[in-house]
Motif scaffolding. Structure first.
Motif, PDB file in Angstrom:
ATOM      1  N   VAL A  47       0.762  -1.068  -0.112  1.00 11.16           N
ATOM      2  CA  VAL A  47      -0.150  -0.055  -0.111  1.00 11.16           C
ATOM      3  C   VAL A  47       0.617   1.305   0.106  1.00 11.16           C
ATOM      4  O   VAL A  47       1.979   1.405   0.487  1.00 11.16           O
ATOM      5  N   CYS A  48       0.313   2.245  -0.544  1.00 10.78           N
ATOM      6  CA  CYS A  48       1.220   3.534  -0.571  1.00 10.78           C
ATOM      7  C   CYS A  48       0.830   4.211   0.609  1.00 10.78           C
ATOM      8  O   CYS A  48      -0.073   5.243   0.767  1.00 10.78           O
ATOM      9  N   MET A  49       1.643   3.966   1.658  1.00 13.55           N
ATOM     10  CA  MET A  49       1.208   4.614   2.929  1.00 13.55           C
ATOM     11  C   MET A  49       2.574   4.214   3.835  1.00 13.55           C
ATOM     12  O   MET A  49       3.179   3.167   3.682  1.00 13.55           O
ATOM     13  N   THR A  50       2.916   5.327   4.412  1.00 11.54           N
ATOM     14  CA  THR A  50       4.134   5.172   5.197  1.00 11.54           C
ATOM     15  C   THR A  50       3.956   4.179   6.578  1.00 11.54           C
ATOM     16  O   THR A  50       2.759   4.120   6.776  1.00 11.54           O
ATOM     17  N   LEU A  51       4.826   3.582   6.984  1.00 13.17           N
ATOM     18  CA  LEU A  51       4.577   2.617   8.259  1.00 13.17           C
ATOM     19  C   LEU A  51       3.942   3.438   9.441  1.00 13.17           C
ATOM     20  O   LEU A  51       3.218   3.108  10.138  1.00 13.17           O
ATOM     21  N   GLY A  52       4.604   4.788   9.739  1.00  8.64           N
ATOM     22  CA  GLY A  52       4.064   5.665  10.762  1.00  8.64           C
ATOM     23  C   GLY A  52       2.521   5.851  10.525  1.00  8.64           C
ATOM     24  O   GLY A  52       1.551   5.726  11.354  1.00  8.64           O
ATOM     25  N   ARG A  53       2.070   6.126   9.251  1.00 11.61           N
ATOM     26  CA  ARG A  53       0.702   6.348   8.931  1.00 11.61           C
ATOM     27  C   ARG A  53      -0.220   5.129   9.095  1.00 11.61           C
ATOM     28  O   ARG A  53      -1.300   4.960   9.574  1.00 11.61           O
ATOM     29  N   MET A  54       0.366   4.015   8.644  1.00 11.68           N
ATOM     30  CA  MET A  54      -0.127   2.572   9.018  1.00 11.68           C
ATOM     31  C   MET A  54      -0.490   2.231  10.245  1.00 11.68           C
ATOM     32  O   MET A  54      -1.422   1.687  10.835  1.00 11.68           O
ATOM     33  N   GLN A  55       0.560   2.721  11.210  1.00 13.47           N
ATOM     34  CA  GLN A  55       0.203   2.527  12.522  1.00 13.47           C
ATOM     35  C   GLN A  55      -0.686   3.481  13.136  1.00 13.47           C
ATOM     36  O   GLN A  55      -1.605   2.843  13.930  1.00 13.47           O
ATOM     37  N   GLU A  56      -1.189   4.446  12.606  1.00  8.42           N
ATOM     38  CA  GLU A  56      -2.130   5.401  12.987  1.00  8.42           C
ATOM     39  C   GLU A  56      -3.410   4.719  12.668  1.00  8.42           C
ATOM     40  O   GLU A  56      -4.368   4.771  13.284  1.00  8.42           O
ATOM     41  N   ARG A  71       4.993  -1.964  17.105  1.00  9.80           N
ATOM     42  CA  ARG A  71       6.137  -1.275  16.311  1.00  9.80           C
ATOM     43  C   ARG A  71       7.550  -1.866  16.885  1.00  9.80           C
ATOM     44  O   ARG A  71       7.713  -1.828  18.045  1.00  9.80           O
ATOM     45  N   VAL A  72       8.169  -2.312  15.897  1.00 11.14           N
ATOM     46  CA  VAL A  72       9.431  -2.824  16.361  1.00 11.14           C
ATOM     47  C   VAL A  72      10.428  -2.138  15.412  1.00 11.14           C
ATOM     48  O   VAL A  72      10.607  -2.693  14.367  1.00 11.14           O
ATOM     49  N   GLY A  73      11.223  -1.315  16.015  1.00 12.63           N
ATOM     50  CA  GLY A  73      12.233  -0.754  15.258  1.00 12.63           C
ATOM     51  C   GLY A  73      11.676   0.365  14.307  1.00 12.63           C
ATOM     52  O   GLY A  73      10.450   0.620  14.324  1.00 12.63           O
ATOM     53  N   LYS A  74      12.460   0.865  13.421  1.00 18.39           N
ATOM     54  CA  LYS A  74      11.901   1.591  12.222  1.00 18.39           C
ATOM     55  C   LYS A  74      11.203   1.078  11.414  1.00 18.39           C
ATOM     56  O   LYS A  74      10.405   1.696  10.521  1.00 18.39           O
ATOM     57  N   LYS A  75      11.310  -0.246  11.111  1.00 17.00           N
ATOM     58  CA  LYS A  75      10.987  -0.864   9.969  1.00 17.00           C
ATOM     59  C   LYS A  75       9.712  -1.827   9.841  1.00 17.00           C
ATOM     60  O   LYS A  75       9.065  -2.105   8.651  1.00 17.00           O
ATOM     61  N   HIS A  76       9.170  -2.313  11.064  1.00 16.62           N
ATOM     62  CA  HIS A  76       8.404  -3.227  11.140  1.00 16.62           C
ATOM     63  C   HIS A  76       7.232  -2.973  12.037  1.00 16.62           C
ATOM     64  O   HIS A  76       7.531  -2.379  13.167  1.00 16.62           O
ATOM     65  N   ILE A  77       5.918  -3.490  12.188  1.00 15.66           N
ATOM     66  CA  ILE A  77       4.957  -3.673  12.834  1.00 15.66           C
ATOM     67  C   ILE A  77       4.379  -5.200  12.868  1.00 15.66           C
ATOM     68  O   ILE A  77       4.373  -5.678  11.684  1.00 15.66           O
ATOM     69  N   ILE A  78       4.477  -5.759  14.085  1.00 18.78           N
ATOM     70  CA  ILE A  78       4.236  -7.183  14.021  1.00 18.78           C
ATOM     71  C   ILE A  78       3.173  -7.565  14.796  1.00 18.78           C
ATOM     72  O   ILE A  78       2.736  -6.683  15.762  1.00 18.78           O
ATOM     73  N   LYS A 113      15.615  -6.082  22.240  1.00 21.78           N
ATOM     74  CA  LYS A 113      15.708  -6.278  23.883  1.00 21.78           C
ATOM     75  C   LYS A 113      14.365  -5.616  24.189  1.00 21.78           C
ATOM     76  O   LYS A 113      13.791  -6.031  25.370  1.00 21.78           O
ATOM     77  N   THR A 114      14.108  -4.396  23.546  1.00 23.98           N
ATOM     78  CA  THR A 114      12.701  -3.869  24.257  1.00 23.98           C
ATOM     79  C   THR A 114      11.488  -4.766  24.032  1.00 23.98           C
ATOM     80  O   THR A 114      10.712  -4.651  25.006  1.00 23.98           O
ATOM     81  N   LEU A 115      11.475  -5.035  22.797  1.00 23.18           N
ATOM     82  CA  LEU A 115      10.233  -6.181  22.373  1.00 23.18           C
ATOM     83  C   LEU A 115      10.289  -7.335  23.506  1.00 23.18           C
ATOM     84  O   LEU A 115       9.218  -7.649  24.091  1.00 23.18           O
ATOM     85  N   LYS A 116      11.359  -7.902  23.807  1.00 23.40           N
ATOM     86  CA  LYS A 116      11.608  -8.792  24.747  1.00 23.40           C
ATOM     87  C   LYS A 116      11.019  -8.636  26.301  1.00 23.40           C
ATOM     88  O   LYS A 116      10.411  -9.204  26.866  1.00 23.40           O
ATOM     89  N   SER A 117      11.569  -7.324  26.542  1.00 23.43           N
ATOM     90  CA  SER A 117      11.094  -6.856  27.999  1.00 23.43           C
ATOM     91  C   SER A 117       9.643  -6.562  27.922  1.00 23.43           C
ATOM     92  O   SER A 117       8.903  -6.851  29.027  1.00 23.43           O
ATOM     93  N   VAL A 118       9.123  -6.034  27.019  1.00 24.95           N
ATOM     94  CA  VAL A 118       7.859  -5.827  26.778  1.00 24.95           C
ATOM     95  C   VAL A 118       7.059  -7.178  27.171  1.00 24.95           C
ATOM     96  O   VAL A 118       5.916  -7.202  27.805  1.00 24.95           O
ATOM     97  N   LEU A 119       7.293  -8.119  26.183  1.00 20.55           N
ATOM     98  CA  LEU A 119       6.536  -9.429  26.421  1.00 20.55           C
ATOM     99  C   LEU A 119       6.755 -10.087  27.655  1.00 20.55           C
ATOM    100  O   LEU A 119       5.919 -10.698  28.278  1.00 20.55           O
ATOM    101  N   ILE A 120       7.949  -9.828  28.259  1.00 22.61           N
ATOM    102  CA  ILE A 120       8.051 -10.684  29.687  1.00 22.61           C
ATOM    103  C   ILE A 120       7.319  -9.802  30.675  1.00 22.61           C
ATOM    104  O   ILE A 120       6.641 -10.627  31.579  1.00 22.61           O
ATOM    105  N   GLU A 121       6.807  -8.501  30.490  1.00 19.10           N
ATOM    106  CA  GLU A 121       6.288  -7.701  31.518  1.00 19.10           C
ATOM    107  C   GLU A 121       4.707  -8.104  31.418  1.00 19.10           C
ATOM    108  O   GLU A 121       3.926  -8.270  32.300  1.00 19.10           O
TER     109      GLU A 121
END
Length: 126
Positions: A47-56, A71-78, A113-121
């Protein structure tokens, strides 16, 4: 007749309408001003949409179900429900349903590391 429900994400552009079952949405990947959408049935859409806009858009349209995505890093939403393995040393994230597909993503060590911490929490609160 198509049953319209909140279980689907509709993305409309000038040339295309996409209907995506959100339970089948595995991850989104940025590619400049475009976003690649990858689903469990291995279909890929762009789709013609930035990842930031897709997150919104996910937040606006999915409401509470948007919490299933991160959002995981600059490039992915999982989709958090498909996380199979987080390897910070190798900088790999594996998303799988454990029988029909497995996607391996290269993600920065800090983002993992951030994702792992969030999941553990999240797991420790249950």
């Amino acid at each position: 007749m198509v049953k319209i429900s909140t279980e689907y994400l509709f993305l409309n552009s000038r040339d295309e309408l996409l209907r995506i079952d959100i339970s089948q949405l595995v991850y989104l990947e940025a590619e400049g001003n475009y976003t690649n959408i990858v689903t469990a049935n291995k279909l890929k859409s762009v789709v013609c949409m930035t990842l930031g806009r897709m997150q919104e858009v996910l937040s606006e349209k999915l409401k509470n179900q948007a919490n299933n995505f991160a959002r995981v890093g600059k490039k992915h939403i999982i989709n958090l429900g498909y996380i199979r393995s987080i390897n910070t040393v190798r900088q790999k994230l594996i998303l799988s349903d454990d029988h029909s597909f497995a996607y391996q993503l290269d993600i920065s060590k800090e983002a993992l590391k951030t994702l792992k911490s969030v999941l553990i929490e999240i797991v420790s609160k249950k």
